[in-house]
Design a protein around this motif. Structure first.
Motif, PDB file in Angstrom:
ATOM      1  N   LEU A  23       0.820  -1.209   0.000  1.00 49.25           N
ATOM      2  CA  LEU A  23       0.000   0.000   0.000  1.00 49.25           C
ATOM      3  C   LEU A  23       0.856   1.262   0.000  1.00 49.25           C
ATOM      4  O   LEU A  23       0.746   2.120   0.870  1.00 49.25           O
ATOM      5  N   VAL A  24       1.705   1.363  -1.014  1.00 50.14           N
ATOM      6  CA  VAL A  24       2.556   2.534  -1.211  1.00 50.14           C
ATOM      7  C   VAL A  24       1.923   3.372  -2.318  1.00 50.14           C
ATOM      8  O   VAL A  24       1.582   2.858  -3.386  1.00 50.14           O
ATOM      9  N   LEU A  25       1.755   4.643  -2.039  1.00 43.96           N
ATOM     10  CA  LEU A  25       1.071   5.544  -2.965  1.00 43.96           C
ATOM     11  C   LEU A  25       2.055   6.243  -3.893  1.00 43.96           C
ATOM     12  O   LEU A  25       3.191   6.521  -3.501  1.00 43.96           O
ATOM     13  N   PRO A  26       1.625   6.584  -5.103  1.00 47.23           N
ATOM     14  CA  PRO A  26       2.502   7.311  -6.015  1.00 47.23           C
ATOM     15  C   PRO A  26       2.648   8.781  -5.633  1.00 47.23           C
ATOM     16  O   PRO A  26       3.623   9.435  -5.995  1.00 47.23           O
ATOM     17  N   ARG A  27       1.651   9.290  -4.895  1.00 43.07           N
ATOM     18  CA  ARG A  27       1.631  10.692  -4.463  1.00 43.07           C
ATOM     19  C   ARG A  27       0.601  10.795  -3.355  1.00 43.07           C
ATOM     20  O   ARG A  27      -0.190   9.874  -3.136  1.00 43.07           O
ATOM     21  N   PHE A  28       0.584  11.950  -2.657  1.00 46.56           N
ATOM     22  CA  PHE A  28      -0.488  12.185  -1.686  1.00 46.56           C
ATOM     23  C   PHE A  28      -0.661  13.676  -1.502  1.00 46.56           C
ATOM     24  O   PHE A  28       0.124  14.335  -0.823  1.00 46.56           O
ATOM     25  N   THR A  29      -1.701  14.206  -2.128  1.00 42.68           N
ATOM     26  CA  THR A  29      -2.007  15.631  -2.081  1.00 42.68           C
ATOM     27  C   THR A  29      -3.139  15.900  -1.092  1.00 42.68           C
ATOM     28  O   THR A  29      -3.760  14.969  -0.576  1.00 42.68           O
ATOM     29  N   HIS A  30      -3.446  17.176  -0.894  1.00 42.60           N
ATOM     30  CA  HIS A  30      -4.586  17.550  -0.055  1.00 42.60           C
ATOM     31  C   HIS A  30      -5.876  16.983  -0.645  1.00 42.60           C
ATOM     32  O   HIS A  30      -6.738  16.496   0.103  1.00 42.60           O
ATOM     33  N   ASP A  31      -6.018  17.053  -1.960  1.00 39.80           N
ATOM     34  CA  ASP A  31      -7.201  16.484  -2.609  1.00 39.80           C
ATOM     35  C   ASP A  31      -7.255  14.969  -2.425  1.00 39.80           C
ATOM     36  O   ASP A  31      -8.334  14.393  -2.255  1.00 39.80           O
ATOM     37  N   ASP A  32      -6.110  14.317  -2.452  1.00 40.44           N
ATOM     38  CA  ASP A  32      -6.070  12.871  -2.207  1.00 40.44           C
ATOM     39  C   ASP A  32      -6.547  12.557  -0.793  1.00 40.44           C
ATOM     40  O   ASP A  32      -7.247  11.566  -0.569  1.00 40.44           O
ATOM     41  N   ALA A  33      -6.174  13.403   0.177  1.00 40.33           N
ATOM     42  CA  ALA A  33      -6.623  13.197   1.559  1.00 40.33           C
ATOM     43  C   ALA A  33      -8.151  13.274   1.625  1.00 40.33           C
ATOM     44  O   ALA A  33      -8.792  12.467   2.304  1.00 40.33           O
ATOM     45  N   TRP A  34      -8.726  14.228   0.919  1.00 42.08           N
ATOM     46  CA  TRP A  34     -10.182  14.352   0.886  1.00 42.08           C
ATOM     47  C   TRP A  34     -10.814  13.094   0.268  1.00 42.08           C
ATOM     48  O   TRP A  34     -11.778  12.553   0.809  1.00 42.08           O
ATOM     49  N   ARG A  35     -10.258  12.637  -0.854  1.00 36.27           N
ATOM     50  CA  ARG A  35     -10.815  11.453  -1.523  1.00 36.27           C
ATOM     51  C   ARG A  35     -10.680  10.197  -0.653  1.00 36.27           C
ATOM     52  O   ARG A  35     -11.633   9.424  -0.520  1.00 36.27           O
ATOM     53  N   LEU A  36      -9.510   9.997  -0.061  1.00 38.65           N
ATOM     54  CA  LEU A  36      -9.306   8.829   0.800  1.00 38.65           C
ATOM     55  C   LEU A  36     -10.212   8.912   2.029  1.00 38.65           C
ATOM     56  O   LEU A  36     -10.851   7.925   2.410  1.00 38.65           O
ATOM     57  N   GLY A  37     -10.266  10.057   2.652  1.00 42.74           N
ATOM     58  CA  GLY A  37     -11.119  10.215   3.825  1.00 42.74           C
ATOM     59  C   GLY A  37     -12.580   9.976   3.506  1.00 42.74           C
ATOM     60  O   GLY A  37     -13.288   9.270   4.239  1.00 42.74           O
ATOM     61  N   SER A  38     -13.043  10.522   2.398  1.00 41.46           N
ATOM     62  CA  SER A  38     -14.431  10.327   1.977  1.00 41.46           C
ATOM     63  C   SER A  38     -14.708   8.858   1.670  1.00 41.46           C
ATOM     64  O   SER A  38     -15.782   8.332   1.996  1.00 41.46           O
ATOM     65  N   LEU A  39     -13.739   8.188   1.054  1.00 34.75           N
ATOM     66  CA  LEU A  39     -13.876   6.758   0.757  1.00 34.75           C
ATOM     67  C   LEU A  39     -14.005   5.957   2.062  1.00 34.75           C
ATOM     68  O   LEU A  39     -14.867   5.083   2.187  1.00 34.75           O
ATOM     69  N   LEU A  40     -13.184   6.280   3.054  1.00 34.92           N
ATOM     70  CA  LEU A  40     -13.242   5.582   4.344  1.00 34.92           C
ATOM     71  C   LEU A  40     -14.566   5.837   5.057  1.00 34.92           C
ATOM     72  O   LEU A  40     -15.149   4.927   5.643  1.00 34.92           O
ATOM     73  N   VAL A  41     -15.052   7.072   5.003  1.00 34.45           N
ATOM     74  CA  VAL A  41     -16.347   7.378   5.604  1.00 34.45           C
ATOM     75  C   VAL A  41     -17.447   6.579   4.899  1.00 34.45           C
ATOM     76  O   VAL A  41     -18.325   6.006   5.543  1.00 34.45           O
ATOM     77  N   GLY A  42     -17.371   6.477   3.574  1.00 33.58           N
ATOM     78  CA  GLY A  42     -18.348   5.688   2.827  1.00 33.58           C
ATOM     79  C   GLY A  42     -18.317   4.215   3.207  1.00 33.58           C
ATOM     80  O   GLY A  42     -19.367   3.597   3.397  1.00 33.58           O
ATOM     81  N   LEU A  43     -17.114   3.663   3.327  1.00 32.87           N
ATOM     82  CA  LEU A  43     -16.988   2.261   3.752  1.00 32.87           C
ATOM     83  C   LEU A  43     -17.562   2.064   5.155  1.00 32.87           C
ATOM     84  O   LEU A  43     -18.248   1.070   5.422  1.00 32.87           O
ATOM     85  N   ALA A  44     -17.278   2.997   6.046  1.00 29.66           N
ATOM     86  CA  ALA A  44     -17.781   2.890   7.417  1.00 29.66           C
ATOM     87  C   ALA A  44     -19.309   2.930   7.422  1.00 29.66           C
ATOM     88  O   ALA A  44     -19.956   2.156   8.138  1.00 29.66           O
ATOM     89  N   ARG A  45     -19.881   3.799   6.625  1.00 30.85           N
ATOM     90  CA  ARG A  45     -21.346   3.869   6.550  1.00 30.85           C
ATOM     91  C   ARG A  45     -21.928   2.567   6.008  1.00 30.85           C
ATOM     92  O   ARG A  45     -22.925   2.069   6.533  1.00 30.85           O
ATOM     93  N   GLU A  46     -21.309   2.019   4.953  1.00 27.72           N
ATOM     94  CA  GLU A  46     -21.778   0.745   4.395  1.00 27.72           C
ATOM     95  C   GLU A  46     -21.756  -0.352   5.456  1.00 27.72           C
ATOM     96  O   GLU A  46     -22.637  -1.212   5.486  1.00 27.72           O
ATOM     97  N   ARG A  47     -20.751  -0.324   6.305  1.00 30.11           N
ATOM     98  CA  ARG A  47     -20.575  -1.353   7.340  1.00 30.11           C
ATOM     99  C   ARG A  47     -21.301  -1.001   8.637  1.00 30.11           C
ATOM    100  O   ARG A  47     -21.199  -1.728   9.619  1.00 30.11           O
ATOM    101  N   ARG A  48     -21.978   0.139   8.627  1.00 24.47           N
ATOM    102  CA  ARG A  48     -22.670   0.635   9.830  1.00 24.47           C
ATOM    103  C   ARG A  48     -21.711   0.716  11.015  1.00 24.47           C
ATOM    104  O   ARG A  48     -22.042   0.311  12.142  1.00 24.47           O
TER     105      ARG A  48
END
Length: 168
Positions: A23-48
């Motif tokens: 799990l090594v990323l090619p880059r990590f920008t502020h926008d990437d943090a938003w996308r990753l964070g939003s993805l994690l929140v979505g997964l958490a919601r799916e899993r309740r």
């Protein structure tokens, strides 16, 4: 992805190391943090899952979201787990497992203040190709192996999204 299995100490340590290598990323920008964070929140919601998600880079918090059902205690856990990742450049679960595999605990043997450091699963190093560990992504609210698995699943999906966007 399971973080606990019949293999025990060394097998689990190998699995955790392999996750970090994969799990090594090619880059990590502020926008990437938003996308990753939003993805994690979505997964958490799916899993309740009532969790708090936190992403930081170089001491700056780039993303923080607390789902319904969380408390300020989750923020405190995230702070403590992130410090472990920053100090050891490894996931908080992996660091804790290293101590357990030696027949001790992080709290007993690390010589670090347990009010400031927690080697419990849920915080993972953000590693960028050519730069090393540049930050931490963390989740708090579930049992430690589940916190860790949620982060790994989120990073895996995020990395796949990045790969897909390169070929599009």
């Amino acid at each position: 992805m399971s973080t606990r299995d019949a293999r025990g100490g060394d097998g689990l340590l190998e699995e955790l190391a392999a996750q970090e290598e994969a799990l090594v990323l090619p880059r990590f920008t502020h926008d990437d943090a938003w996308r990753l964070g939003s993805l994690l929140v979505g997964l958490a919601r799916e899993r309740r899952a009532a969790v708090t998600v936190d992403i930081r880079r170089g001491g700056q918090r780039l993303f923080h979201y607390a789902l319904e059902g969380t408390t300020p205690d989750n923020d405190a856990w995230l702070e403590r787990k992130a410090r472990v990742v920053e100090r050891y450049a490894a996931s908080s679960l992996r660091v804790g497992e290293r101590f357990r595999s030696r027949g001790t605990t992080f709290e007993e043997s690390s010589r670090l203040d347990p009010d400031r450091y927690a080697a419990h699963g849920g915080a993972f190093p953000l590693r960028v190709t050519g730069a090393g560990v540049i930050g931490v992504v963390g989740v708090s609210g579930l049992p430690q192996a589940e916190d860790h698995a949620l982060v790994v699943d989120g990073l895996t999906a995020f990395l796949e999204e990045l790969r897909t966007s390169w070929t599009a």
